[in-house]
Motif scaffolding. Structure first.
Motif, short mmCIF file in Angstrom:
data_model
loop_
_atom_site.label_atom_id
_atom_site.label_comp_id
_atom_site.label_asym_id
_atom_site.label_seq_id
_atom_site.Cartn_x
_atom_site.Cartn_y
_atom_site.Cartn_z
N LEU A 117 0.82 -1.21 0.00
CA LEU A 117 0.00 0.00 0.00
C LEU A 117 0.86 1.26 0.00
N TYR A 118 2.01 1.18 0.64
CA TYR A 118 2.93 2.33 0.61
C TYR A 118 3.45 2.56 -0.80
N GLY A 119 3.81 1.48 -1.49
CA GLY A 119 4.30 1.61 -2.86
C GLY A 119 3.25 2.17 -3.81
N ALA A 120 1.99 1.86 -3.55
CA ALA A 120 0.89 2.37 -4.38
C ALA A 120 0.39 3.72 -3.91
N GLU A 121 1.01 4.27 -2.87
CA GLU A 121 0.65 5.57 -2.29
C GLU A 121 -0.77 5.59 -1.73
N ILE A 122 -1.23 4.42 -1.27
CA ILE A 122 -2.55 4.33 -0.65
C ILE A 122 -2.46 4.64 0.84
N VAL A 123 -1.34 4.29 1.47
CA VAL A 123 -1.10 4.68 2.85
C VAL A 123 0.24 5.40 2.92
N ASN A 124 0.36 6.25 3.92
CA ASN A 124 1.63 6.92 4.16
C ASN A 124 1.85 7.04 5.66
N GLY A 125 2.94 7.67 6.03
CA GLY A 125 3.27 7.79 7.44
C GLY A 125 3.19 9.23 7.91
N TYR A 126 3.81 9.48 9.05
CA TYR A 126 3.80 10.81 9.64
C TYR A 126 5.15 11.50 9.43
N GLU A 127 5.16 12.77 9.74
CA GLU A 127 6.35 13.57 9.45
C GLU A 127 7.58 13.11 10.21
N ASP A 128 7.38 12.46 11.35
CA ASP A 128 8.54 12.02 12.13
C ASP A 128 9.05 10.64 11.70
N GLY A 129 8.51 10.11 10.59
CA GLY A 129 8.99 8.84 10.06
C GLY A 129 8.30 7.62 10.61
N THR A 130 7.23 7.78 11.38
CA THR A 130 6.49 6.64 11.93
C THR A 130 5.24 6.35 11.11
N TYR A 131 4.71 5.14 11.30
CA TYR A 131 3.45 4.76 10.66
C TYR A 131 2.30 4.74 11.67
N GLY A 132 2.60 4.45 12.93
CA GLY A 132 1.55 4.39 13.95
C GLY A 132 0.66 3.18 13.79
N PRO A 133 1.22 1.96 13.70
CA PRO A 133 0.40 0.78 13.41
C PRO A 133 -0.66 0.48 14.45
N PHE A 134 -0.44 0.89 15.70
CA PHE A 134 -1.40 0.56 16.76
C PHE A 134 -2.32 1.74 17.09
N ARG A 135 -2.23 2.79 16.31
CA ARG A 135 -3.08 3.94 16.55
C ARG A 135 -4.51 3.61 16.14
N GLU A 136 -5.47 3.96 17.02
CA GLU A 136 -6.87 3.76 16.70
C GLU A 136 -7.32 4.79 15.68
N MET A 137 -8.23 4.37 14.79
CA MET A 137 -8.63 5.22 13.67
C MET A 137 -10.05 5.72 13.81
N THR A 138 -10.27 6.93 13.32
CA THR A 138 -11.62 7.44 13.19
C THR A 138 -12.19 7.00 11.85
N VAL A 139 -13.50 7.19 11.68
CA VAL A 139 -14.15 6.81 10.42
C VAL A 139 -13.51 7.55 9.25
N GLN A 140 -13.30 8.86 9.40
CA GLN A 140 -12.76 9.63 8.28
C GLN A 140 -11.34 9.21 7.92
N GLU A 141 -10.54 8.86 8.90
CA GLU A 141 -9.16 8.42 8.61
C GLU A 141 -9.16 7.09 7.86
N ALA A 142 -10.03 6.17 8.27
CA ALA A 142 -10.09 4.87 7.60
C ALA A 142 -10.65 4.99 6.20
N VAL A 143 -11.66 5.83 6.02
CA VAL A 143 -12.31 5.98 4.72
C VAL A 143 -11.36 6.59 3.70
N ILE A 144 -10.52 7.53 4.13
CA ILE A 144 -9.59 8.17 3.19
C ILE A 144 -8.71 7.13 2.48
N SER A 145 -8.22 6.15 3.24
CA SER A 145 -7.36 5.13 2.63
C SER A 145 -8.14 4.29 1.62
#
Length: 500
Positions: free
Chosen positions: A164-192
């Motif tokens: 998904l990163y290669g297809a630019e469907i997901v990206n990370g944060y400015e500090d170089g992290t992805y936040g894999p365990f971060r809980e998501m809101t509806v809008q954040e999940a829908v964007i991907s």
């Protein structure tokens, strides 16, 4: 643009003409997410209800609904379950259908946890699997993700994120992290999922005409105090983004400067455990404020209420037993105790809340600092209930530290050691005399705040930590892959009987 299977293209072409033209829709999404929510609604994989829940947490069950709507939108096929549910905790046919096509699995054998909030790791897995069901092979686009916090994940999870990163469907944060365990809101999940949909339709994950990235926020200027970023303790303010100079101007020198689990300086203000708080600094600005107990005021409410008293509540995190308030520039989490009463406030800048990353390995000094912070939190609980302060005991510390380390080394989580030794036995082996004793253990990912939250939602633990018959304590922390193992050993001595 990728070459798709002929049957997939036929499905896309057949339904594209059938998609109705919707008028502008109403949503409570943030400005940066409105266009994506509208796009998802117009293409049939977000409901009207979800438009109004854009800023709420996205549950695993709700995400399954988006998955199935997405599949129908892309392929023109409505999939229904033809098998019995494999899960003991839900029988929703939509979830069963998502399982049957190979998109979702359980959090453990036979358990789906439908109401649990979706994480970014889970989202990546489900989106990649959904695209595979659509006959879209992303392995050619896979690019090794550069995120600093994905090393702890299974290889399979990283493979999905790489695609998904290669297809630019997901990206990370400015500090170089992805936040894999971060809980998501509806809008954040829908964007991907919107990016995935555009990728299928056009070969591009992004719509150059859409605004999908949150606008950069300007930091507060010196002296400015925003209501959403300020908490009052004992009638005096503390604000996010203050400098050390601004903090000391109001509060003076801290009682201690510790190292936090994030490797950042943490300023501790004891205030005789009645107005206790700590703040964490990053880049010379306060990014985190934590006040345990109930002696605080925030956004017009005090800490002596319940969940119903929280103003502008965004959602309730069942995992943390906390109410969450998300504001522009900040996030507040208000933990509850086992009776549903508020028992603290964790206020963080939105950047820090999203990107904070605990250290995988704790140095000796950091462990000692965190053990002292946990002692502080216990003392606050005792003082608030009118109890006496505990005295730190070196032997109990050795017992507690050794047990936490042993639980990691031998891969267990229990009061009794694998050889059958009980907490009382371990204490006696160290030559510690006592009249009464008890032990509390915890296993929690994150910071001392997370351990505190776990303690407070269990009446037995609160009772043990505030037991008036206990006078001495030792606390030991050990960690593995960012998971803290904590042991608290308490002792009480025989009461002194005065002869008349």
């Amino acid at each position: 643009m990728k070459r798709f299977a002929a049957i997939l293209l036929a499905g896309i072409l057949s339904i594209s003409a059938a998609i109705p033209a919707f008028a502008a829709v109403e949503t409570n999404a943030a400005k940066w997410a409105i266009s994506s929510m509208e796009y998802a609604y117009e293409h049939g994989f977000v409901t009207e209800e979800e438009l109004q829940k854009a800023t709420s947490p996205m549950s695993r069950k709700e995400f399954c609904g988006v998955v199935m709507g997405f599949l129908e939108s892309v392929t023109g096929i409505e999939r229904k379950a033809t098998i019995a549910t494999p899960f003991s905790d839900c029988d929703d046919p939509m979830i069963t259908a998502a399982y049957e096509v190979g998109v979702i699995g359980g959090v453990e054998p036979g358990v789906f946890a439908p109401d649990r909030t979706l994480t970014r790791e889970q989202m990546a897995i489900m989106i990649a699997r959904t695209l595979k069901v659509c006959n879209l092979d992303l392995t050619e686009d896979a690019k090794k993700n550069p995120f600093t916090d994905t090393k702890v994940l299974y290889e399979s999870s990283n493979n999905y994120i790489d695609q998904l990163y290669g297809a630019e469907i997901v990206n990370g944060y400015e500090d170089g992290t992805y936040g894999p365990f971060r809980e998501m809101t509806v809008q954040e999940a829908v964007i991907s999922f919107v990016r995935a949909h555009r990728y299928i339709m056009t070969g591009m994950a992004y719509d150059p005409n859409a605004v999908e990235e949150e606008e950069t926020k300007s930091p507060a200027v010196k002296g400015e105090r925003l209501e959403t970023e300020t908490v009052e303790v004992g009638g005096k303010p503390i604000s996010l983004r203050w400098t050390e100079e601004e903090l000391k101007e109001i509060w003076g020198e801290p009682d201690r400067i510790d190292i936090s689990v994030y490797g950042l300086d943490r300023y501790i203000y004891l205030n005789e455990y009645q107005d206790y708080f700590f703040v964490t600094f990053e880049d010379d600005r306060i990014v985190e404020i934590f006040v345990p107990g109930s002696d605080y005021a925030y956004m017009g409410m005090n800490g002596k209420g319940t969940m119903a008293d929280i103003k502008n509540l965004t959602f309730v995190s069942m995992a943390e037993h906390s109410g969450v308030v998300r504001n522009d520039g900040s996030e507040a989490r208000l933990p509850m105790d086992y009776e549903g009463h508020l028992c603290g406030l964790l206020l963080q800048t939105d950047d820090f809340a999203a990107n904070k990353d605990p250290m995988s390995t704790l140095h000796h000094a950091t462990r000692e600092d965190m053990e002292m912070q946990l002692l502080d939190l216990i003392q606050v609980c005792r003082v608030e209930r009118g109890g006496e302060l505990l005295v730190w005991d070196k032997k109990l510390w050795d017992v507690a530290r050794a047990h936490s380390e042993d639980m990691i080394a031998e891969n267990y989580f229990d009061y009794n050691s694998p050889d059958g030794t009980t907490p009382f036995g371990r204490i006696m082996e160290r030559g510690k005399e006592f009249f009464t004793a008890s032990e509390i253990i915890a296993r929690q990912r994150g910071d001392v705040v997370n351990v505190y939250q776990e303690w407070m939602r269990t009446p037995a633990r609160v009772s043990a930590l505030t037991d008036s018959t206990m006078q001495e304590v030792g606390i030991g922390i050990a960690s593995k892959t960012k998971v803290l193992h904590v042991t608290v050993d308490l002792c009480g001595q025989a009461p002194v009987i005065t002869k008349k």
